[in-house]
Design a protein around this motif. Sequence first.
Motif, PDB file in Angstrom:
ATOM      1  N   TRP A 127       0.834  -1.201   0.000  1.00  0.00           N
ATOM      2  CA  TRP A 127       0.000   0.000   0.000  1.00  0.00           C
ATOM      3  C   TRP A 127       0.869   1.252   0.000  1.00  0.00           C
ATOM      4  CZ3 TRP A 127      -0.940   4.483   2.553  1.00  0.00           C
ATOM      5  CH2 TRP A 127      -2.122   5.152   2.220  1.00  0.00           C
ATOM      6  N   TRP A 128       1.900   1.266   0.854  1.00  0.00           N
ATOM      7  CA  TRP A 128       2.764   2.441   0.926  1.00  0.00           C
ATOM      8  C   TRP A 128       3.547   2.630  -0.370  1.00  0.00           C
ATOM      9  CZ3 TRP A 128       2.167   6.369   4.035  1.00  0.00           C
ATOM     10  CH2 TRP A 128       1.450   6.157   5.219  1.00  0.00           C
ATOM     11  N   HIS A 129       3.960   1.530  -1.014  1.00  0.00           N
ATOM     12  CA  HIS A 129       4.642   1.648  -2.310  1.00  0.00           C
ATOM     13  C   HIS A 129       3.699   2.237  -3.354  1.00  0.00           C
ATOM     14  CE1 HIS A 129       8.606  -0.153  -1.842  1.00  0.00           C
ATOM     15  NE2 HIS A 129       8.063  -1.001  -1.003  1.00  0.00           N
ATOM     16  N   GLU A 130       2.474   1.748  -3.404  1.00  0.00           N
ATOM     17  CA  GLU A 130       1.504   2.234  -4.393  1.00  0.00           C
ATOM     18  C   GLU A 130       1.165   3.698  -4.176  1.00  0.00           C
ATOM     19  OE1 GLU A 130      -1.825  -0.406  -4.161  1.00  0.00           O
ATOM     20  OE2 GLU A 130      -0.733  -2.052  -5.116  1.00  0.00           O
ATOM     21  N   ASN A 131       1.235   4.152  -2.947  1.00  0.00           N
ATOM     22  CA  ASN A 131       0.918   5.543  -2.651  1.00  0.00           C
ATOM     23  C   ASN A 131       2.161   6.418  -2.555  1.00  0.00           C
ATOM     24  OD1 ASN A 131      -2.148   5.797  -2.129  1.00  0.00           O
ATOM     25  ND2 ASN A 131      -1.531   3.819  -1.305  1.00  0.00           N
ATOM     26  N   HIS A 132       3.323   5.824  -2.760  1.00  0.00           N
ATOM     27  CA  HIS A 132       4.598   6.541  -2.873  1.00  0.00           C
ATOM     28  C   HIS A 132       4.899   7.489  -1.715  1.00  0.00           C
ATOM     29  CE1 HIS A 132       4.830   4.905  -6.873  1.00  0.00           C
ATOM     30  NE2 HIS A 132       3.659   5.406  -7.144  1.00  0.00           N
ATOM     31  N   LEU A 133       4.300   7.283  -0.598  1.00  0.00           N
ATOM     32  CA  LEU A 133       4.529   8.136   0.570  1.00  0.00           C
ATOM     33  C   LEU A 133       4.270   9.612   0.271  1.00  0.00           C
ATOM     34  CD1 LEU A 133       7.774   6.624   2.134  1.00  0.00           C
ATOM     35  CD2 LEU A 133       5.426   6.220   2.821  1.00  0.00           C
ATOM     36  N   HIS A 134       3.528   9.890  -0.802  1.00  0.00           N
ATOM     37  CA  HIS A 134       3.281  11.280  -1.177  1.00  0.00           C
ATOM     38  C   HIS A 134       1.945  11.799  -0.665  1.00  0.00           C
ATOM     39  CE1 HIS A 134       6.834  11.532  -3.574  1.00  0.00           C
ATOM     40  NE2 HIS A 134       6.475  10.483  -4.264  1.00  0.00           N
ATOM     41  N   LEU A 135       1.308  11.087   0.211  1.00  0.00           N
ATOM     42  CA  LEU A 135       0.072  11.602   0.777  1.00  0.00           C
ATOM     43  C   LEU A 135       0.399  12.863   1.552  1.00  0.00           C
ATOM     44  CD1 LEU A 135      -1.553   8.308   1.991  1.00  0.00           C
ATOM     45  CD2 LEU A 135      -2.217   9.689   0.045  1.00  0.00           C
ATOM     46  N   PRO A 136      -0.282  13.951   1.281  1.00  0.00           N
ATOM     47  CA  PRO A 136       0.100  15.221   1.905  1.00  0.00           C
ATOM     48  C   PRO A 136      -0.066  15.239   3.420  1.00  0.00           C
ATOM     49  CG  PRO A 136      -1.971  15.434   0.722  1.00  0.00           C
ATOM     50  CD  PRO A 136      -1.415  14.072   0.396  1.00  0.00           C
ATOM     51  N   HIS A 137      -0.850  14.319   3.971  1.00  0.00           N
ATOM     52  CA  HIS A 137      -1.097  14.309   5.413  1.00  0.00           C
ATOM     53  C   HIS A 137       0.024  13.631   6.195  1.00  0.00           C
ATOM     54  CE1 HIS A 137      -4.962  15.623   4.198  1.00  0.00           C
ATOM     55  NE2 HIS A 137      -5.347  14.443   3.752  1.00  0.00           N
ATOM     56  N   TRP A 138       0.759  12.715   5.547  1.00  0.00           N
ATOM     57  CA  TRP A 138       1.770  11.947   6.259  1.00  0.00           C
ATOM     58  C   TRP A 138       3.004  12.802   6.438  1.00  0.00           C
ATOM     59  CZ3 TRP A 138       1.813   7.678   9.053  1.00  0.00           C
ATOM     60  CH2 TRP A 138       3.041   7.153   9.441  1.00  0.00           C
ATOM     61  N   PRO A 139       3.585  12.888   7.585  1.00  0.00           N
ATOM     62  CA  PRO A 139       3.178  12.318   8.859  1.00  0.00           C
ATOM     63  C   PRO A 139       2.471  13.323   9.766  1.00  0.00           C
ATOM     64  CG  PRO A 139       5.456  12.994   9.009  1.00  0.00           C
ATOM     65  CD  PRO A 139       4.956  13.391   7.633  1.00  0.00           C
ATOM     66  N   PHE A 140       1.857  14.332   9.182  1.00  0.00           N
ATOM     67  CA  PHE A 140       1.347  15.447   9.979  1.00  0.00           C
ATOM     68  C   PHE A 140      -0.071  15.265  10.509  1.00  0.00           C
ATOM     69  CE2 PHE A 140       4.472  17.002   6.923  1.00  0.00           C
ATOM     70  CZ  PHE A 140       5.459  17.349   7.816  1.00  0.00           C
ATOM     71  N   LEU A 142      -2.064  12.184  11.416  1.00  0.00           N
ATOM     72  CA  LEU A 142      -2.187  10.737  11.555  1.00  0.00           C
ATOM     73  C   LEU A 142      -3.629  10.275  11.719  1.00  0.00           C
ATOM     74  CD1 LEU A 142       0.884  10.062  13.827  1.00  0.00           C
ATOM     75  CD2 LEU A 142       0.685   9.768  11.359  1.00  0.00           C
ATOM     76  N   ASP A 143      -4.524  11.199  12.038  1.00  0.00           N
ATOM     77  CA  ASP A 143      -5.926  10.833  12.184  1.00  0.00           C
ATOM     78  C   ASP A 143      -6.693  10.984  10.866  1.00  0.00           C
ATOM     79  OD1 ASP A 143      -5.753  13.581  12.125  1.00  0.00           O
ATOM     80  OD2 ASP A 143      -7.230  13.904  13.706  1.00  0.00           O
ATOM     81  N   SER A 144      -6.006  11.304   9.775  1.00  0.00           N
ATOM     82  CA  SER A 144      -6.654  11.501   8.485  1.00  0.00           C
ATOM     83  C   SER A 144      -7.283  10.206   7.986  1.00  0.00           C
ATOM     84  CB  SER A 144      -5.636  11.987   7.448  1.00  0.00           C
ATOM     85  OG  SER A 144      -6.211  11.957   6.165  1.00  0.00           O
ATOM     86  N   PRO A 145      -8.495  10.291   7.405  1.00  0.00           N
ATOM     87  CA  PRO A 145      -9.113   9.099   6.817  1.00  0.00           C
ATOM     88  C   PRO A 145      -8.353   8.582   5.600  1.00  0.00           C
ATOM     89  CG  PRO A 145     -10.538  11.033   6.555  1.00  0.00           C
ATOM     90  CD  PRO A 145      -9.365  11.454   7.371  1.00  0.00           C
ATOM     91  N   ALA A 146      -7.372   9.336   5.099  1.00  0.00           N
ATOM     92  CA  ALA A 146      -6.581   8.885   3.957  1.00  0.00           C
ATOM     93  C   ALA A 146      -5.801   7.610   4.264  1.00  0.00           C
ATOM     94  CB  ALA A 146      -5.617   9.983   3.516  1.00  0.00           C
ATOM     95  N   PHE A 147      -5.569   7.316   5.541  1.00  0.00           N
ATOM     96  CA  PHE A 147      -4.793   6.138   5.913  1.00  0.00           C
ATOM     97  C   PHE A 147      -5.661   4.919   6.195  1.00  0.00           C
ATOM     98  CE2 PHE A 147      -2.341   9.864   7.324  1.00  0.00           C
ATOM     99  CZ  PHE A 147      -1.396   9.795   6.314  1.00  0.00           C
TER     100      PHE A 147
END
Length: 158
Positions: A127-140, A142-147
Amino acid sequence: MTTTVTALTIPPLDLQGHLTTHHGGALTLPAHGQPAWLQEQVGGLPEASYYHPDAVLHVHGNGLAEHLPLNPVAWTLASAWRGAQLPYLLAGPAVITGTEDHDGNLTPLPAPLATRTHKAIEAATEWWHENHLHLPHWPFSLDSPAFAPAINATRLAL
């Protein structure tokens, strides 16, 4: 004669979403000298967390302050085991063992749990590879529904 027990390791990811060391997997833990071995595996004084009744997740106790690489895969697995997103980050390599016995020695990670956990680690890593760690919320945030999809994919593998 040294008796070994089974453990799993989860290395952190680099900023490009690649594992910083090897792919993780099975480790053998000596029957004696476990604290020193565990300290070597996590790169410092380990902190034990109990997110599952039959497993212990060990991480560097001061990994964030020492600027170790973040470990979103370990965070995702811990969140899946906990049943809720962790409100804090995990940093550095993680090691999963069985619980402690009455003498304070770590026990083997039960084989069926080790198999399921390894599959869950693979699902979280994918999952993290497919999302390339580019989610704008990570790591700021952590309660985001994006995870939630990462945690759900990991939970399904368990």
